[in-house]
Design a protein around this motif. Structure first.
Motif, PDB file in Angstrom:
ATOM      1  N   SER A 258       0.777  -1.328  -0.009  1.00 56.99           N
ATOM      2  CA  SER A 258      -0.131   0.001   0.125  1.00 56.99           C
ATOM      3  C   SER A 258       0.667   1.275   0.112  1.00 56.99           C
ATOM      4  O   SER A 258       2.039   1.298   0.184  1.00 56.99           O
ATOM      5  CB  SER A 258      -0.948  -0.032   1.367  1.00 56.99           C
ATOM      6  OG  SER A 258      -0.187   0.080   2.350  1.00 56.99           O
ATOM      7  N   VAL A 259       0.127   2.293  -0.187  1.00 56.01           N
ATOM      8  CA  VAL A 259       1.045   3.713  -0.056  1.00 56.01           C
ATOM      9  C   VAL A 259       1.667   3.863   1.312  1.00 56.01           C
ATOM     10  O   VAL A 259       2.627   4.142   1.574  1.00 56.01           O
ATOM     11  CB  VAL A 259      -0.380   4.831  -0.221  1.00 56.01           C
ATOM     12  CG1 VAL A 259       0.585   6.126   0.160  1.00 56.01           C
ATOM     13  CG2 VAL A 259      -0.654   4.709  -1.726  1.00 56.01           C
ATOM     14  N   ARG A 260       0.720   3.376   2.266  1.00 62.55           N
ATOM     15  CA  ARG A 260       1.186   3.172   3.803  1.00 62.55           C
ATOM     16  C   ARG A 260       2.843   2.416   3.773  1.00 62.55           C
ATOM     17  O   ARG A 260       3.622   2.656   4.440  1.00 62.55           O
ATOM     18  CB  ARG A 260       0.260   2.599   4.686  1.00 62.55           C
ATOM     19  CG  ARG A 260       0.874   2.714   6.173  1.00 62.55           C
ATOM     20  CD  ARG A 260      -0.191   2.236   7.183  1.00 62.55           C
ATOM     21  NE  ARG A 260      -1.502   3.163   7.317  1.00 62.55           N
ATOM     22  CZ  ARG A 260      -2.338   2.436   6.916  1.00 62.55           C
ATOM     23  NH1 ARG A 260      -2.966   1.379   6.575  1.00 62.55           N
ATOM     24  NH2 ARG A 260      -3.620   3.286   7.130  1.00 62.55           N
ATOM     25  N   GLY A 261       2.516   1.323   3.010  1.00 63.32           N
ATOM     26  CA  GLY A 261       3.930   0.558   2.922  1.00 63.32           C
ATOM     27  C   GLY A 261       4.894   1.424   2.341  1.00 63.32           C
ATOM     28  O   GLY A 261       6.121   1.287   3.113  1.00 63.32           O
ATOM     29  N   ALA A 262       4.826   1.997   1.376  1.00 65.79           N
ATOM     30  CA  ALA A 262       5.922   2.633   0.794  1.00 65.79           C
ATOM     31  C   ALA A 262       6.478   3.878   1.753  1.00 65.79           C
ATOM     32  O   ALA A 262       7.709   3.983   1.900  1.00 65.79           O
ATOM     33  CB  ALA A 262       5.277   3.612  -0.495  1.00 65.79           C
ATOM     34  N   LEU A 263       5.304   4.538   2.512  1.00 68.61           N
ATOM     35  CA  LEU A 263       5.825   5.601   3.573  1.00 68.61           C
ATOM     36  C   LEU A 263       6.480   4.877   4.593  1.00 68.61           C
ATOM     37  O   LEU A 263       7.664   5.502   5.021  1.00 68.61           O
ATOM     38  CB  LEU A 263       4.521   6.233   3.966  1.00 68.61           C
ATOM     39  CG  LEU A 263       3.884   7.319   3.190  1.00 68.61           C
ATOM     40  CD1 LEU A 263       2.541   7.806   3.509  1.00 68.61           C
ATOM     41  CD2 LEU A 263       4.816   8.513   3.070  1.00 68.61           C
ATOM     42  N   GLY A 264       6.298   3.797   5.085  1.00 68.71           N
ATOM     43  CA  GLY A 264       6.769   3.087   6.078  1.00 68.71           C
ATOM     44  C   GLY A 264       8.329   2.611   5.632  1.00 68.71           C
ATOM     45  O   GLY A 264       9.223   2.754   6.394  1.00 68.71           O
ATOM     46  N   LEU A 265       8.519   2.325   4.333  1.00 66.53           N
ATOM     47  CA  LEU A 265       9.802   1.931   3.869  1.00 66.53           C
ATOM     48  C   LEU A 265      10.605   3.118   3.962  1.00 66.53           C
ATOM     49  O   LEU A 265      11.946   3.065   4.196  1.00 66.53           O
ATOM     50  CB  LEU A 265       9.906   1.054   2.570  1.00 66.53           C
ATOM     51  CG  LEU A 265      11.178   0.957   2.074  1.00 66.53           C
ATOM     52  CD1 LEU A 265      11.625  -0.216   2.767  1.00 66.53           C
ATOM     53  CD2 LEU A 265      10.669   0.255   0.760  1.00 66.53           C
ATOM     54  N   VAL A 266      10.271   4.550   3.620  1.00 65.18           N
ATOM     55  CA  VAL A 266      10.851   5.770   3.549  1.00 65.18           C
ATOM     56  C   VAL A 266      11.493   5.918   4.929  1.00 65.18           C
ATOM     57  O   VAL A 266      12.544   6.185   5.225  1.00 65.18           O
ATOM     58  CB  VAL A 266      10.362   6.636   2.706  1.00 65.18           C
ATOM     59  CG1 VAL A 266      11.013   7.835   3.135  1.00 65.18           C
ATOM     60  CG2 VAL A 266      10.259   6.520   1.320  1.00 65.18           C
ATOM     61  N   ARG A 267      10.351   5.820   5.704  1.00 66.52           N
ATOM     62  CA  ARG A 267      10.678   6.362   7.403  1.00 66.52           C
ATOM     63  C   ARG A 267      11.536   5.112   7.989  1.00 66.52           C
ATOM     64  O   ARG A 267      12.518   5.694   8.665  1.00 66.52           O
ATOM     65  CB  ARG A 267       9.235   6.387   8.083  1.00 66.52           C
ATOM     66  CG  ARG A 267       8.641   7.477   7.594  1.00 66.52           C
ATOM     67  CD  ARG A 267       6.926   7.119   8.275  1.00 66.52           C
ATOM     68  NE  ARG A 267       6.241   8.288   7.679  1.00 66.52           N
ATOM     69  CZ  ARG A 267       4.875   8.485   7.955  1.00 66.52           C
ATOM     70  NH1 ARG A 267       4.261   7.422   8.520  1.00 66.52           N
ATOM     71  NH2 ARG A 267       3.966   9.227   7.569  1.00 66.52           N
ATOM     72  N   MET A 268      11.376   4.140   7.514  1.00 63.93           N
ATOM     73  CA  MET A 268      12.318   2.935   8.328  1.00 63.93           C
ATOM     74  C   MET A 268      13.792   3.320   7.656  1.00 63.93           C
ATOM     75  O   MET A 268      14.701   2.995   8.594  1.00 63.93           O
ATOM     76  CB  MET A 268      11.711   1.708   8.049  1.00 63.93           C
ATOM     77  CG  MET A 268      10.745   1.279   8.992  1.00 63.93           C
ATOM     78  SD  MET A 268      11.111   1.093  10.651  1.00 63.93           S
ATOM     79  CE  MET A 268      12.653  -0.235  10.691  1.00 63.93           C
ATOM     80  N   ALA A 269      13.886   3.459   6.369  1.00 62.99           N
ATOM     81  CA  ALA A 269      15.071   3.685   5.821  1.00 62.99           C
ATOM     82  C   ALA A 269      15.713   4.933   6.513  1.00 62.99           C
ATOM     83  O   ALA A 269      17.194   4.917   6.571  1.00 62.99           O
ATOM     84  CB  ALA A 269      15.072   3.587   4.179  1.00 62.99           C
ATOM     85  N   SER A 270      15.067   5.834   6.634  1.00 68.70           N
ATOM     86  CA  SER A 270      15.696   7.080   7.388  1.00 68.70           C
ATOM     87  C   SER A 270      16.032   6.740   8.741  1.00 68.70           C
ATOM     88  O   SER A 270      17.262   7.161   9.093  1.00 68.70           O
ATOM     89  CB  SER A 270      14.723   8.251   7.366  1.00 68.70           C
ATOM     90  OG  SER A 270      14.228   8.573   5.992  1.00 68.70           O
ATOM     91  N   ALA A 271      15.336   6.079   9.362  1.00 72.58           N
ATOM     92  CA  ALA A 271      15.757   5.641  10.918  1.00 72.58           C
ATOM     93  C   ALA A 271      16.984   4.732  10.747  1.00 72.58           C
ATOM     94  O   ALA A 271      17.856   5.057  11.568  1.00 72.58           O
ATOM     95  CB  ALA A 271      14.626   4.972  11.555  1.00 72.58           C
ATOM     96  N   TRP A 272      17.308   3.794   9.735  1.00 72.90           N
ATOM     97  CA  TRP A 272      18.075   3.028   9.595  1.00 72.90           C
ATOM     98  C   TRP A 272      19.398   3.772   9.279  1.00 72.90           C
ATOM     99  O   TRP A 272      20.662   3.417   9.611  1.00 72.90           O
ATOM    100  CB  TRP A 272      17.918   1.661   8.568  1.00 72.90           C
ATOM    101  CG  TRP A 272      18.657   0.570   8.583  1.00 72.90           C
ATOM    102  CD1 TRP A 272      19.491  -0.077   7.641  1.00 72.90           C
ATOM    103  CD2 TRP A 272      18.433  -0.235   9.804  1.00 72.90           C
ATOM    104  NE1 TRP A 272      19.926  -1.284   8.128  1.00 72.90           N
ATOM    105  CE2 TRP A 272      19.240  -1.480   9.353  1.00 72.90           C
ATOM    106  CE3 TRP A 272      17.801  -0.160  11.156  1.00 72.90           C
ATOM    107  CZ2 TRP A 272      19.491  -2.647  10.163  1.00 72.90           C
ATOM    108  CZ3 TRP A 272      17.885  -1.617  11.857  1.00 72.90           C
ATOM    109  CH2 TRP A 272      18.768  -2.654  11.428  1.00 72.90           C
TER     110      TRP A 272
END
Length: 331
Positions: A258-272
């Motif tokens: 989902s779009v929420r999944g894409a946002l989650g991947l960007v946010r998690m990559a930022s935290a990583w």
């Protein structure tokens, strides 16, 4: 007790290399403390810390006795925050999670009695044992950070993290989590069994039962602000879009990310990226997290499931087939 990392600023402003290094030091200090209780699981610990920095929630699917409860408790202790545990059972009611409104006869008013959801770290243990009605009590609070009871909205504490667990082996008397609920979890992972060295330390009772606080909730809120300030280049964003679109086109998939999944991947990559001490997202950050962030959001075709195809394998193939951006993510 390990000293708490000193805050470098009260406001975010530009995310400099110095602030990124401070964030990495804060994560390392917290992970070191939590590893005293969860032996030999450094990546899982860092993944949970990164999820907290990204403002998400974690679903742990693992067999009993691997330390799921200890992981949630150690995180709350490390950040000196509040924690609660809800044992999900078939007779659990939504009000047992969110709280209820009670009439006070002496004062002649209705009072809200907060449920266990009002804590910084909430462990929803064996979440798939509760009815779908009770599971849905978490939908609003996981997304909007509030619960609505009798028409009144109540904000939960910040930071707020739900760590839910489910047992993949014993399915009798359980209810499968609906797609809408799975999509609320930013990450799905497992702890797994410890290796021989970690198991030896556990058997020799070298595992701490209590984790000393090494930061406070203000530190985690600062880390969340820094995560939002991590630079995501247009090429990195385009790479995430390509991965998500590929999940929707895969022949084995009925419902892609989902779009929420894409946002989650960007946010998690930022935290990583912050875990590594960088103020920008690199392609490897996205690749490292694609499976734990996206796999649980896919709904496979029945024929693919029957053939033994897994969502993790599909994401892995997509990562191999999608060209990697030829840049380091810097501005």
């Amino acid at each position: 007790m390990t000293p708490e990392p000193k805050l470098v600023a009260d406001t975010v402003g530009p995310l400099t290399d110095e602030r990124a290094r401070w964030a990495s030091d804060a994560v390392r200090t917290s992970a070191d403390a939590m590893e005293q209780a969860i032996q030999g699981k450094r990546r899982v610990i860092e993944l949970v810390l990164a999820t907290a920095m990204a403002g998400g929630h974690v679903l742990l699917e693992d067999v009993p006795g691997t330390g799921k409860t200890a992981l949630a408790r150690s995180l709350a202790q490390a950040m000196h925050g509040t924690s609660s545990r809800v044992q999900f059972t078939p007779d659990l009611l939504p009000g047992d999670v969110t709280g209820i409104t009670v009439y006070d006869q002496k004062q002649g008013i209705f009072e809200f009695h907060a449920g266990p959801i009002f804590a910084n770290v909430v462990l929803a243990d064996e979440i798939n044992r509760a009815s779908p009605k009770t599971q849905s009590a978490l939908l609003e609070v996981m997304e909007e950070r509030q619960v609505t009871v009798d028409g009144q909205s109540h904000r939960v504490a910040e930071p707020f993290l739900v760590i839910a667990t489910q047992n993949p082996v014993e399915q009798a008397g359980t209810y499968r989590l609906p797609e809408a609920q799975l999509d609320r979890f930013m990450v799905k992972t497992s702890i797994g069994y410890p290796d021989d060295a970690a198991m030896m330390r556990i058997l020799q009772r070298q595992t701490a039962s209590e984790v000393q606080p090494v930061m406070n909730v203000g530190t985690l809120l600062q880390l969340q602000q820094f995560t939002h300030a991590v630079h995501v280049s247009p090429l990195i964003a385009a790479y995430v879009i390509q991965l998500v679109e590929a999940t929707r086109r895969a022949s084995e998939v009925r419902l892609g990310a989902s779009v929420r999944g894409a946002l989650g991947l960007v946010r998690m990559a930022s935290a990583w990226a912050l875990v590594s001490g960088r103020p920008y997202v690199a392609p490897d950050d996205v690749r490292d997290l694609a499976i734990p962030v996206l796999a649980h959001r896919l709904v496979l075709e029945p024929e693919a499931e029957f053939d033994g195809v897994t969502a993790e394998a599909i994401i892995g193939k997509i990562l191999l087939d999608t060209p990697i951006p030829q840049e380091n993510g810097t501005a």
